[in-house]
Design an enzyme around this catalytic site. Sequence first.
Site, PDB file in Angstrom:
ATOM      1  CG  ASP A 104     -36.005 -84.547  21.463  1.00 43.11           C
ATOM      2  OD1 ASP A 104     -37.077 -83.999  20.913  1.00 43.11           O
ATOM      3  OD2 ASP A 104     -35.395 -85.435  20.282  1.00 43.11           O
ATOM      4  CE  LYS A 155     -36.573 -85.066   9.975  1.00 41.95           C
ATOM      5  NZ  LYS A 155     -37.818 -85.258  10.707  1.00 41.95           N
ATOM      6  CG  ASP A 213     -33.628 -81.498  18.031  1.00 43.00           C
ATOM      7  OD1 ASP A 213     -33.530 -82.114  18.845  1.00 43.00           O
ATOM      8  OD2 ASP A 213     -33.504 -81.427  16.710  1.00 43.00           O
TER       9      ASP A 213
END
Length: 324
Positions: A104, A155, A213
Amino acid sequence: MKALVLIGGFGTRLRPITYTVPKQLIPVAGKPLLYHVFDLLPRDLEEVVLATGYKAEIVDAYVRAHPPPWPVRTVAEREPLGTGGGMKNAGGGMSDPFFLVNSDVVTALDAGDLLALHRSRGGVGTMTLAEVEDTKPYGVAALGANDRIEAFVEKPDPQDAPSHWINAGVAVWSASVLDRIPSGRPVSFEREVVPGLLAQGLYGYRLRRYWEDAGTPDRMLRAQQLLFADGRGGKGLLPHGALGRGPVAAGRGVVASGASFGPNVTLGDGATVEPGAHVENAIVMEGVVVGREAEVRNSLLGPGVRVAPGRRVVGETLGEGAQT
Ligand code: GTP
């Protein structure tokens, strides 16, 4: 050289479209996201392996019907195994090294350059890195001399992010990394495996051009703008009899005479935009009907969506067959 493409995610952030269409088959600047990802890979690969899961049979059928330039094999997971689990499950017989690609990401990249850099540095892997303001949703790298990655945090909270350089989703890895992934259970490659590889030499390859993204509606529309601006959306001419300005990537059998367009629109096969309607910055999938005088902006419309005459659709994501 082979490539492994991770394509097994649910695409939850693009629901309700992804309830019926896998994220990678949503058309962006005129063709499915996955085929823009394919464009990043060298044309002379021996094989490309797709690690699929969610909606695997739809991806498989589409790729068979629209074959890319190299042999493609799909390996589907019965249960989602995460990025590392997917690599382990599909990675049998990988080349050494191999390309690993998230399905993606939209970027401009010379994969030959990436491979050459990997070979010259001789580490266990080379990860493309993009510079972003908000690092929160990504894996963030701390870079040392020669862009060696000294720490990698998936993250992180903003205050813990070691830099603004994030995992851009395209990498070259030595085949030995597959041995480091436990089998038979879900594994996050980025969380569980990558930190343990740093000692063997993991390097960054900084992307200097655009990167996006395409995992959320806004970012997918932004990715479409970037692809059009880079000339990767075809000629982008307005459909026959339409007004306004492109780029518009229109599929077969589109009817849009008397409709108007702003920039950056994809129209899927058989879409109809009736006279007086306006569509701008949007992904409009096959069979959609936008009624007279309706307006569609900053939106993604799944297959067969119907927009009633005069209606305004702004900043929405509508799933297959929705009527508004
Ligand atoms: P969200 O549900 O919206 O977060 O999307 P996603 O499921 O695609 O997750 P994310 O964008 O974080 O995934 C990054 C890449 O890894 C994408 O190319 C996914 O298709 C892929 N991916 C995520 N989970 C799996 C998995 O369990 N198996 C495989 N094979 N690929 C996965």
